[in-house]
Write a protein that holds these residues in place. Structure first.
Motif, short mmCIF file in Angstrom:
data_model
loop_
_atom_site.label_atom_id
_atom_site.label_comp_id
_atom_site.label_asym_id
_atom_site.label_seq_id
_atom_site.Cartn_x
_atom_site.Cartn_y
_atom_site.Cartn_z
N SER A 83 -4.60 13.19 11.36
CA SER A 83 -3.19 13.40 11.04
C SER A 83 -2.22 12.22 11.53
O SER A 83 -1.19 12.09 10.85
CB SER A 83 -2.73 14.80 11.70
OG SER A 83 -2.95 14.77 13.10
N LEU A 84 -2.63 11.64 12.75
CA LEU A 84 -1.46 10.61 13.28
C LEU A 84 -1.70 9.44 12.17
O LEU A 84 -0.85 8.73 11.96
CB LEU A 84 -1.98 10.49 14.76
CG LEU A 84 -1.68 11.56 15.71
CD1 LEU A 84 -2.24 11.28 16.98
CD2 LEU A 84 -0.08 11.58 15.82
N THR A 85 -2.89 9.00 11.80
CA THR A 85 -3.01 7.90 11.06
C THR A 85 -2.42 8.20 9.68
O THR A 85 -1.84 7.40 9.18
CB THR A 85 -4.68 7.84 10.84
OG1 THR A 85 -5.42 7.42 11.93
CG2 THR A 85 -4.87 6.60 10.05
N HIS A 104 0.39 5.90 8.21
CA HIS A 104 -0.22 4.97 7.12
C HIS A 104 -0.68 5.99 5.85
O HIS A 104 -1.56 6.44 5.94
CB HIS A 104 -1.34 4.25 7.42
CG HIS A 104 -1.26 3.26 8.42
ND1 HIS A 104 -0.25 2.30 8.28
CD2 HIS A 104 -1.70 3.13 9.86
CE1 HIS A 104 -0.48 1.42 9.33
NE2 HIS A 104 -1.18 2.02 10.37
N PRO A 105 0.48 6.69 5.28
CA PRO A 105 0.14 7.68 4.13
C PRO A 105 -1.00 7.35 3.28
O PRO A 105 -1.62 8.12 2.55
CB PRO A 105 1.60 7.94 3.81
CG PRO A 105 2.65 7.56 4.62
CD PRO A 105 1.62 6.16 5.14
N ASP A 106 -0.90 5.83 3.16
CA ASP A 106 -1.97 5.69 1.90
C ASP A 106 -3.42 5.48 2.37
O ASP A 106 -4.32 5.11 1.75
CB ASP A 106 -1.41 4.32 1.35
CG ASP A 106 -1.38 3.22 2.30
OD1 ASP A 106 -1.09 3.48 3.37
OD2 ASP A 106 -1.67 1.92 1.84
N TYR A 107 -3.55 5.51 3.83
CA TYR A 107 -4.97 5.32 4.21
C TYR A 107 -5.86 6.52 3.86
O TYR A 107 -5.36 7.61 3.94
CB TYR A 107 -5.03 5.41 5.85
CG TYR A 107 -4.66 3.92 6.18
CD1 TYR A 107 -4.11 2.87 5.57
CD2 TYR A 107 -4.87 3.53 7.59
CE1 TYR A 107 -3.77 1.73 6.10
CE2 TYR A 107 -4.77 2.33 8.09
CZ TYR A 107 -4.25 1.48 7.44
OH TYR A 107 -3.95 0.18 7.84
N ILE A 108 -7.06 6.30 3.47
CA ILE A 108 -8.17 7.37 3.32
C ILE A 108 -8.84 7.66 4.60
O ILE A 108 -9.55 6.96 5.13
CB ILE A 108 -8.99 6.74 2.23
CG1 ILE A 108 -8.23 6.55 0.84
CG2 ILE A 108 -10.23 7.90 2.04
CD1 ILE A 108 -9.15 5.93 -0.27
N PRO A 132 -13.00 4.17 2.87
CA PRO A 132 -12.05 4.86 3.67
C PRO A 132 -11.61 3.77 4.97
O PRO A 132 -12.28 3.23 5.54
CB PRO A 132 -12.56 6.17 4.15
CG PRO A 132 -14.07 5.89 4.19
CD PRO A 132 -14.16 5.04 3.01
N GLN A 133 -10.33 4.29 5.40
CA GLN A 133 -9.83 3.45 6.50
C GLN A 133 -10.19 4.20 8.01
O GLN A 133 -10.41 3.38 8.90
CB GLN A 133 -8.25 3.18 6.56
CG GLN A 133 -7.76 2.15 5.76
CD GLN A 133 -7.78 2.64 4.23
OE1 GLN A 133 -7.91 3.66 3.69
NE2 GLN A 133 -8.03 1.65 3.25
N LEU A 134 -10.22 5.45 7.76
CA LEU A 134 -10.97 6.19 9.04
C LEU A 134 -11.98 7.36 8.62
O LEU A 134 -11.66 7.95 7.69
CB LEU A 134 -9.62 6.74 9.96
CG LEU A 134 -9.94 7.86 10.98
CD1 LEU A 134 -10.71 6.90 12.22
CD2 LEU A 134 -8.95 8.17 11.69
N LEU A 180 -6.02 0.92 14.50
CA LEU A 180 -5.25 0.77 13.33
C LEU A 180 -3.83 0.76 13.45
O LEU A 180 -3.16 0.94 12.31
CB LEU A 180 -5.60 2.18 12.59
CG LEU A 180 -7.35 2.17 12.21
CD1 LEU A 180 -7.57 3.89 11.85
CD2 LEU A 180 -7.57 1.49 10.97
N ASP A 181 -3.38 0.45 14.36
CA ASP A 181 -1.88 0.18 14.64
C ASP A 181 -1.15 1.36 14.51
O ASP A 181 -0.08 1.65 13.68
CB ASP A 181 -1.24 -0.84 13.78
CG ASP A 181 0.14 -1.39 14.10
OD1 ASP A 181 0.65 -1.27 15.19
OD2 ASP A 181 0.80 -1.41 13.14
#
Length: 299
Positions: free
Chosen positions: A102-104, A108-112, A172-174, A281-282
């Motif tokens: 949820s924090l990611t 970054h709303p566009d991250y998967i 996915p990013q995460l 992931l900054d």
């Protein structure tokens, strides 16, 4: 003036960039590090040797699957995350503190984001809109599940196959991936038993399948992988607050990671995993976090 402005912004731009583009976290349920080092796990051991590693990290007390994984993925101890049960109880709802997912998403709303697990009780960690994929044997939509599935257990090969296909398609990013087999074998046959050693071997093959998918997707150069566990174990259990139960491995490998580095820090906690993921992931760390990024392991 434009050049001067750009030069002034360079330090800001440098610190704002993520250290990596993709983070994959693997949890080997019941992963006593002493036993893992004796098991036939070439993929796990290769990443440990090539990256940065500690065989003396710690989980929380009580060293139980759901509370420990909640700490791993929220960055806080049990006193803050509040999940002190170890089965799926739908009426208790989802965790009340933010997760790494949820924090990611907030940063970054566009991250998967994706979670693949072998135990359905991970649904307690599924905050609405925090995951693009939740899979436990099959993909789920957000909401109630049939009562017949409340004890669902999915073996590592099936978890890995579904995660691998998703990674190749969605990149996915995460992504979090949980293998339950060694814990199941430990409870039935004992920690360090031949049956559990075989289960660890199966989990390592599952890890290899997912690593191959990361490679196939072209993500290996831009990815960081973390390998850990929720707890260790001895005899046929892992609940007592003793070293065999509370000690876990903590391995990090890939982009932005020191190579062939034995982590000197002796106080790595499982909630440091979430802090390290967000740092990679900054994503800003919340003030309430107990976890700290394991900066010693990073370049």
């Amino acid at each position: 003036m434009r050049l001067l402005t750009f030069l002034c912004l360079l330090p800001i731009l440098a610190t704002a960039a993520p250290r990596t583009e993709h983070v994959f976290v693997f949890s080997f349920d019941g992963g006593n590090p002493t036993i893992i080092q004796q098991a036939e796990m070439p993929n796990f051991k290769r990443l440990a040797a090539e990256g940065a590693h500690s065989w003396q990290a710690n989980t929380i007390i009580p060293s139980k699957t759901l509370p420990s994984h909640t700490a791993m993925l929220t960055g806080v101890d049990i006193a803050k995350h509040g999940i002190d049960w170890n089965d799926y109880f739908p009426l208790r709802g989802t965790v009340k503190v933010p997760t790494a997912f949820s924090l990611t998403k907030a940063a970054h709303p566009d991250y998967i984001t994706a979670l693949f697990c072998g135990k359905i009780k991970f649904r307690h960690l599924w905050i609405k809109d925090s995951l693009d994929m939740f899979s436990c044997g099959s993909p789920y939509t957000y909401g109630p599940i049939p009562a017949t599935e409340e004890k669902k257990l999915v073996p590592a090969p099936q978890v890995a196959t579904q995660a691998a296909a998703y990674i190749v398609e969605k990149k996915p990013q995460l992504c979090f991936i949980h293998f339950p087999d060694a814990d199941s074998a430990g409870h039935k046959y004992g920690w360090g038993s031949p049956e559990q050693m075989e289960a660890f071997k199966v989990c390592d093959a599952a890890l290899g399948e997912v690593l191959a998918a990361i490679e196939k997707a072209g993500l290996t150069p831009s990815s960081t992988v973390i390998l850990s566990a929720d707890h260790g174990g001895r005899d046929k259990n892992h609940f007592d607050p003793v070293v065999n139960n509370t000690t876990i491995p903590w391995i990090i490998w890939g982009k932005g990671v020191k190579k062939q580095h034995a982590i000197a820090k002796k106080t790595i906690m499982t909630y440091d995993t979430a802090a390290t993921v967000l740092t990679l992931l900054d994503v800003p760390l919340p003030a309430h976090f107990d976890g700290e990024p394991v900066l010693e392991a990073l370049e």
